[in-house]
Design a protein around this motif. Structure first.
Motif, short mmCIF file in Angstrom:
data_model
loop_
_atom_site.label_atom_id
_atom_site.label_comp_id
_atom_site.label_asym_id
_atom_site.label_seq_id
_atom_site.Cartn_x
_atom_site.Cartn_y
_atom_site.Cartn_z
N VAL A 12 -0.80 -8.49 0.38
CA VAL A 12 -2.11 -9.19 1.17
C VAL A 12 -3.13 -8.36 1.16
N GLY A 13 -4.30 -8.74 0.44
CA GLY A 13 -5.49 -7.78 0.58
C GLY A 13 -6.62 -8.63 1.41
N TYR A 14 -7.33 -7.84 1.99
CA TYR A 14 -8.56 -8.37 2.83
C TYR A 14 -9.58 -7.21 3.03
N PRO A 19 -12.04 -4.89 5.97
CA PRO A 19 -12.43 -4.63 7.20
C PRO A 19 -13.66 -5.01 7.83
N ASN A 20 -13.64 -6.56 7.97
CA ASN A 20 -14.90 -6.91 8.18
C ASN A 20 -14.53 -8.18 9.01
N LEU A 21 -15.61 -8.52 10.18
CA LEU A 21 -15.38 -9.61 11.14
C LEU A 21 -15.24 -10.95 10.44
N THR A 22 -15.94 -11.17 9.18
CA THR A 22 -15.56 -12.61 8.65
C THR A 22 -14.21 -12.57 8.06
N HIS A 23 -13.44 -11.64 8.21
CA HIS A 23 -12.03 -11.56 7.84
C HIS A 23 -10.99 -11.61 9.02
N ALA A 24 -11.61 -12.02 10.10
CA ALA A 24 -11.00 -12.02 11.46
C ALA A 24 -9.49 -12.55 11.48
N THR A 25 -9.22 -13.60 10.69
CA THR A 25 -8.00 -14.18 10.44
C THR A 25 -7.10 -13.14 10.01
N ALA A 26 -7.36 -12.35 9.20
CA ALA A 26 -6.55 -11.30 8.51
C ALA A 26 -6.38 -10.20 9.50
N LEU A 27 -7.49 -9.72 9.93
CA LEU A 27 -7.62 -8.41 10.96
C LEU A 27 -6.76 -8.87 12.08
N LYS A 51 3.02 -6.41 3.18
CA LYS A 51 2.30 -5.24 2.80
C LYS A 51 0.67 -5.40 2.70
N THR A 52 -0.05 -4.94 3.18
CA THR A 52 -1.37 -5.07 3.25
C THR A 52 -2.17 -3.89 2.78
N THR A 53 -3.64 -4.36 2.20
CA THR A 53 -4.33 -3.25 1.50
C THR A 53 -5.77 -4.06 1.83
N THR A 54 -6.59 -3.11 2.31
CA THR A 54 -8.04 -3.49 2.45
C THR A 54 -8.89 -2.99 1.20
N PHE A 55 -10.00 -3.92 1.00
CA PHE A 55 -10.78 -3.50 0.05
C PHE A 55 -12.14 -3.66 0.60
N ASN A 56 -13.34 -2.84 -0.33
CA ASN A 56 -14.57 -2.74 0.22
C ASN A 56 -15.38 -3.61 -0.77
N ASP A 103 -0.95 -10.22 -4.02
CA ASP A 103 -0.29 -11.41 -4.33
C ASP A 103 -1.32 -12.62 -3.75
N ILE A 104 -1.83 -12.29 -2.37
CA ILE A 104 -2.64 -13.28 -1.75
C ILE A 104 -3.88 -12.52 -1.26
N GLY A 105 -5.12 -12.85 -1.20
CA GLY A 105 -6.18 -12.12 -0.77
C GLY A 105 -7.19 -13.09 0.29
N PHE A 106 -7.77 -12.32 1.09
CA PHE A 106 -8.91 -12.85 1.90
C PHE A 106 -10.16 -12.51 0.94
N ILE A 107 -10.91 -13.48 0.53
CA ILE A 107 -11.96 -13.07 -0.27
C ILE A 107 -13.30 -14.17 -0.06
N GLY A 108 -14.50 -13.86 -0.18
CA GLY A 108 -15.78 -14.59 -0.19
C GLY A 108 -15.75 -15.67 -1.43
N PRO A 109 -16.61 -16.86 -1.24
CA PRO A 109 -16.59 -17.74 -2.17
C PRO A 109 -16.94 -17.30 -3.46
#
Length: 371
Positions: A54-56, A58-66, A84-89, A104-110
Motif C-alpha cells: 500500500v502506498g500513501y 506523509p500528508n494530513l489529507t492522507h489521514a486514513t492511511a496515516l 507492506k507500506t511505502t510513502t511517496f512524495n 497494489d493499492i494507493g491513496f492518491i489525489g484526483p
C-alpha cells in the motif's frame, strides 16, 4: 462519452504538463520510501495473497492511511496477510509504482488518478473508495491582499502545473474573468508553481504573495503570518470535494478481491475511528508523520489544519468529474473518457455488511455496477 479531440496548443501543452507531472507532486522527491507497518498476526489465516503493498503520502489529507496503518486497523482486517507500506512524495511516482506492480493499492489525489487512468487508456487502475475531502485554502499576505479583488497583479503559488490545486485556482480565476496562460502562469494573476516543501520559504522571502495549497502547507503559511482568504470548501455544493481517493491495480483487484475487501473494511473502520475521536486521531496522525519524516507538525499547525479535512468513504465522484472538466476548460487536458474509472462494488459490499449507505459512481463505474 464520445469526446471531441483538441489539437494545436493543447497538444503542445500536454508535453509540458507530462514533464511536470512526471517530476513532482505534493512533495519533492519522486521516490517511494518503505515504512514499518504493524506485523501480521502470527498464525492468523492468510487471504489469497501473502502480502498487500500500500502506498500513501506523509500528508494530513492522507489521514486514513496515516491512522489506519499506525493504529493497526487495516492490518487487523487482513489477518495473516502482511501489510507492506511505502510513502511517496509525488503522485506520478505512486502511479508509476502501481503500473510497475510494486504497489497494489494507493491513496492518491484526483488529478494523478485521472492522469494515470487516461494515459493507460483505462487499463491500469480503478478508484475503489474515497478517503478525504477538503483541506485546501487560499492563504495570502494580509499586508498586500485584503480582498479577493486585490489578487490582481499578485504572485500566488500552487503546488505544480496541472495538479489538483493548480486546476482549481485556474478555474476560479477564469470564473472571475481574469486571464492567465495555463502553461506559463502569466496573466492578470501570476501563478507560480512552487513545491509545497519550499512554499513557506517562498512566502517568507516575498517571492510569492500567497498560495492555493493543501494542508498542512496552508496552515504552515498561516503560522508565518498569512491569512486565509478563501476556503475551497466554500466553492463546492455541501462544502465537499475529493482530495484523496483509494485506487487499486486492476490486476490485483481481479486476482485478490478478498484482500481489497479487507483493506476497505480497514479504511472504513479507520474513518469511523477518526470521526469518533478527532483529537485522538489528530495526535495519531501527527505521531505517524513524525515516524515517517522524523519531525511532527507544530501543534498550532495541526490544530488549524485538522478541522478543514473530512475523512470519508464516499469518493464524491461528481466532484472528480467536475475537476476533470475544469482541467479541460483550462486547456490542461483533452476531454477524457472516464467511464470505468470507478469500481465501487467492493466498497459497497463492505458498507452493506456494516449496514451503511452505499455510494455512487456518478455514471463513471465499470459496466457491472448498478449505480
Amino acid at each position: 462519452m464520445s469526446p471531441p479531440h483538441r489539437r494545436g496548443p493543447v497538444a503542445a501543452l500536454a508535453l509540458l504538463l507530462a514533464a511536470a507531472l512526471s517530476s513532482c507532486g505534493y512533495g519533492s522527491r519522486a521516490v517511494g520510501v518503505p515504512d514499518a507497518a504493524p506485523a501480521a498476526a502470527e498464525g492468523a489465516r492468510k487471504l489469497s495473497a501473502s502480502e498487500v503493498r500500500v502506498g500513501y503520502f506523509p500528508n494530513l489529507t492522507h489521514a486514513t492511511a496515516l491512522v489506519g496503518v499506525r493504529e493497526g486497523l487495516i492490518q487487523r482486517e487482513l489477518g495473516g496477510t502482511a501489510l507492506k507500506t511505502t510513502t511517496f512524495n509525488a503522485g506520478p511516482a505512486e502511479i508509476e509504482a502501481l503500473n510497475a506492480g510494486s504497489v497494489d493499492i494507493g491513496f492518491i489525489g484526483p488529478s494523478p488518478a485521472v492522469n494515470g487512468y487516461v494515459k493507460s487508456k483505462g487499463s491500469n487502475l480503478r478508484i475503489v473508495s474515497g478517503s478525504a475531502s477538503g483541506g485546501v485554502k487560499l492563504v495570502v499576505n494580509p499586508d498586500k491582499i485584503k480582498t479577493l479583488d486585490d489578487l490582481k497583479g499578485k504572485k500566488i503559488a500552487t503546488p505544480q502545473l496541472g495538479n489538483t490545486q493548480d486546476v482549481a485556482f485556474l478555474h476560479w480565476l477564469a470564473a472571475r474573468g481574469w486571464k492567465v496562460d495555463a502553461a506559463s502562469g502569466r496573466g492578470d494573476v501570476s501563478v507560480v508553481r512552487t513545491n509545497n516543501t519550499v512554499t513557506p520559504d517562498a512566502y517568507r522571502s516575498g517571492a510569492v504573495d500567497g498560495a492555493w495549497v493543501p494542508e498542512p502547507t496552508a496552515s504552515k503559511l498561516v503560522a508565518e503570518g498569512a491569512a486565509v482568504l478563501l476556503d475551497e470548501r466554500d466553492l463546492w455544493p455541501g462544502g465537499r470535494f475529493v482530495i484523496t481517493n483509494v485506487v487499486v491495480s486492476q490486476k490485483f483487484l481481479k486476482e485478490h478481491r478478498d484482500v481489497v475487501l479487507a483493506v476497505l473494511r480497514g479504511t472504513v473502520k479507520t474513518n469511523e475511528w477518526i470521526n469518533a475521536d478527532p483529537d485522538r486521531a489528530k495526535a495519531s496522525a501527527n505521531t505517524a508523520l513524525k515516524t515517517l519524516s522524523g519531525k511532527e507538525l507544530e501543534p498550532e499547525v495541526v490544530d488549524a489544519a485538522w478541522p478543514g479535512i473530512l475523512v470519508t468513504d464516499d469518493p464524491l465522484a461528481t466532484t472528480l468529474k467536475a475537476q476533470s472538466d475544469h482541467a479541460v476548460a483550462a486547456g490542461l487536458l483533452e476531454r477524457p473518457d472516464l467511464t470505468g474509472i470507478y469500481d465501487l462494488g467492493p466498497l459497497n459490499e463492505v458498507l452493506g455488511s456494516l449496514n451503511r449507505p452505499t455510494v455512487d459512481h456518478a455514471g463513471l463505474g465499470t459496466a457491472d455496477q448498478g449505480r
